[in-house]
Design a protein around this motif. Structure first.
Motif, PDB file in Angstrom:
ATOM      1  N   ARG A  48       4.649 -33.248   5.981  1.00 17.40           N
ATOM      2  CA  ARG A  48       5.533 -33.784   4.946  1.00 17.40           C
ATOM      3  C   ARG A  48       6.363 -34.925   5.517  1.00 17.40           C
ATOM      4  NH1 ARG A  48       5.797 -29.651   7.921  1.00 17.40           N
ATOM      5  NH2 ARG A  48       5.775 -28.102   6.254  1.00 17.40           N
ATOM      6  N   PRO A  49       6.895 -35.786   4.617  1.00 12.44           N
ATOM      7  CA  PRO A  49       7.724 -36.886   5.112  1.00 12.44           C
ATOM      8  C   PRO A  49       9.101 -36.409   5.540  1.00 12.44           C
ATOM      9  CG  PRO A  49       7.624 -36.946   2.707  1.00 12.44           C
ATOM     10  CD  PRO A  49       6.718 -35.832   3.150  1.00 12.44           C
ATOM     11  N   PHE A  50       9.578 -36.957   6.640  1.00  8.41           N
ATOM     12  CA  PHE A  50      10.932 -36.719   7.135  1.00  8.41           C
ATOM     13  C   PHE A  50      11.533 -38.073   7.513  1.00  8.41           C
ATOM     14  CE2 PHE A  50      12.410 -32.345   8.758  1.00  8.41           C
ATOM     15  CZ  PHE A  50      11.848 -31.661   7.696  1.00  8.41           C
ATOM     16  N   GLY A  51      12.847 -38.104   7.665  1.00  9.91           N
ATOM     17  CA  GLY A  51      13.476 -39.362   8.047  1.00  9.91           C
ATOM     18  C   GLY A  51      14.572 -39.212   9.081  1.00  9.91           C
ATOM     19  N   THR A  52      15.202 -38.047   9.117  1.00  9.80           N
ATOM     20  CA  THR A  52      16.371 -37.894   9.976  1.00  9.80           C
ATOM     21  C   THR A  52      15.951 -37.709  11.435  1.00  9.80           C
ATOM     22  OG1 THR A  52      17.338 -36.743   8.118  1.00  9.80           O
ATOM     23  CG2 THR A  52      18.547 -36.651  10.176  1.00  9.80           C
ATOM     24  N   LYS A  95      13.879 -24.198   3.423  1.00 11.54           N
ATOM     25  CA  LYS A  95      12.580 -24.872   3.224  1.00 11.54           C
ATOM     26  C   LYS A  95      11.460 -24.156   3.979  1.00 11.54           C
ATOM     27  CE  LYS A  95      14.487 -29.477   2.520  1.00 11.54           C
ATOM     28  NZ  LYS A  95      14.220 -30.909   2.661  1.00 11.54           N
ATOM     29  N   ASP A  96      10.266 -24.283   3.440  1.00 11.77           N
ATOM     30  CA  ASP A  96       9.081 -23.727   4.112  1.00 11.77           C
ATOM     31  C   ASP A  96       8.934 -24.303   5.506  1.00 11.77           C
ATOM     32  OD1 ASP A  96       8.542 -22.256   1.888  1.00 11.77           O
ATOM     33  OD2 ASP A  96       6.962 -23.585   1.134  1.00 11.77           O
ATOM     34  N   VAL A  97       9.225 -25.598   5.646  1.00 14.26           N
ATOM     35  CA  VAL A  97       9.075 -26.242   6.960  1.00 14.26           C
ATOM     36  C   VAL A  97       9.907 -25.523   8.006  1.00 14.26           C
ATOM     37  CG1 VAL A  97      10.823 -28.005   6.353  1.00 14.26           C
ATOM     38  CG2 VAL A  97       9.237 -28.446   8.210  1.00 14.26           C
ATOM     39  N   VAL A 104      10.363 -43.630   7.809  1.00  9.13           N
ATOM     40  CA  VAL A 104       9.747 -42.356   7.440  1.00  9.13           C
ATOM     41  C   VAL A 104       8.785 -41.946   8.548  1.00  9.13           C
ATOM     42  CG1 VAL A 104       8.381 -41.101   5.731  1.00  9.13           C
ATOM     43  CG2 VAL A 104       9.767 -43.048   5.007  1.00  9.13           C
ATOM     44  N   GLN A 137      16.632 -32.849  11.460  1.00  9.25           N
ATOM     45  CA  GLN A 137      17.485 -32.011  10.603  1.00  9.25           C
ATOM     46  C   GLN A 137      16.675 -31.534   9.401  1.00  9.25           C
ATOM     47  OE1 GLN A 137      18.593 -32.929   7.355  1.00  9.25           O
ATOM     48  NE2 GLN A 137      19.890 -31.145   7.078  1.00  9.25           N
ATOM     49  N   THR A 138      16.920 -30.281   9.005  1.00 14.51           N
ATOM     50  CA  THR A 138      16.291 -29.779   7.785  1.00 14.51           C
ATOM     51  C   THR A 138      17.171 -28.699   7.159  1.00 14.51           C
ATOM     52  OG1 THR A 138      14.210 -29.018   6.815  1.00 14.51           O
ATOM     53  CG2 THR A 138      14.797 -28.062   8.951  1.00 14.51           C
TER      54      THR A 138
END
Ligand SMILES: Cc1cc2nc3c(=O)[nH]c(=O)nc-3n(C[C@H](O)[C@H](O)[C@H](O)COP(=O)(O)O)c2cc1C
Length: 130
Positions: free
Chosen positions: A27-31, A47-49, A13, A42-43
């Protein structure tokens, strides 16, 4: 750059910060993958991000693993190519339940002007530019 990807993969993470009207959002991301020599995330465009990155592409992320922490900053560039999206989804098949390379939502972005710094309590910080 491979070391940066490895660190983030091992940590599992990372926390991605964007700017939302002059205020930070995290926020948490993983990819994270390397495609054609660039570091990608990637998202989803809904999303707001994603909307924040579209307005201001300068982001920073951090992660902690095994006594070390990493900070990566740079400018994200959206890549609309289907092959880039397919690569990200193929490397992360668990995403295929939510995303398809040809949907209108999947978004992949790569770092430009990337600077990663790896820190620990015992060694001086190490900077990797990519
Ligand atoms: C461990 C973990 C990893 C995640 N990885 C991603 C990711 O790689 N890409 C993504 O879009 N969302 C990912 N998410 C979901 C986002 O954190 C979530 O959608 C978040 O609310 C998006 O930020 P926003 O609300 O500011 O748009 C992940 C969530 C967790 C808990």
């Amino acid at each position: 750059m491979e070391e940066v990807r490895e660190f983030l993969k091992e940590a599992r993470v990372y926390y991605l910060a964007t700017v939302d009207n002059n205020k930070p959002k995290v926020r948490p991301f993983g990819t994270v993958e390397i495609f054609e020599g660039k570091l990608y995330i990637q998202t989803g465009k809904v999303k707001d991000v994603s909307k924040q990155i579209a307005k201001n592409p300068y982001v920073e992320l951090c992660a902690f693993d095994n006594g070390k922490w990493i900070r990566v900053s740079g400018k994200l560039v959206r890549d609309e190519r289907i092959e880039a999206k397919e690569y990200m989804l193929d490397q992360n098949p668990e995403l295929k339940g939510m995303y398809k390379a040809d949907d209108d939502n999947t978004e992949v972005l790569y770092f430009e002007e990337g600077v990663a710094t790896i820190y620990s309590f015992t060694e001086p910080p190490r900077v990797i530019k990519f």
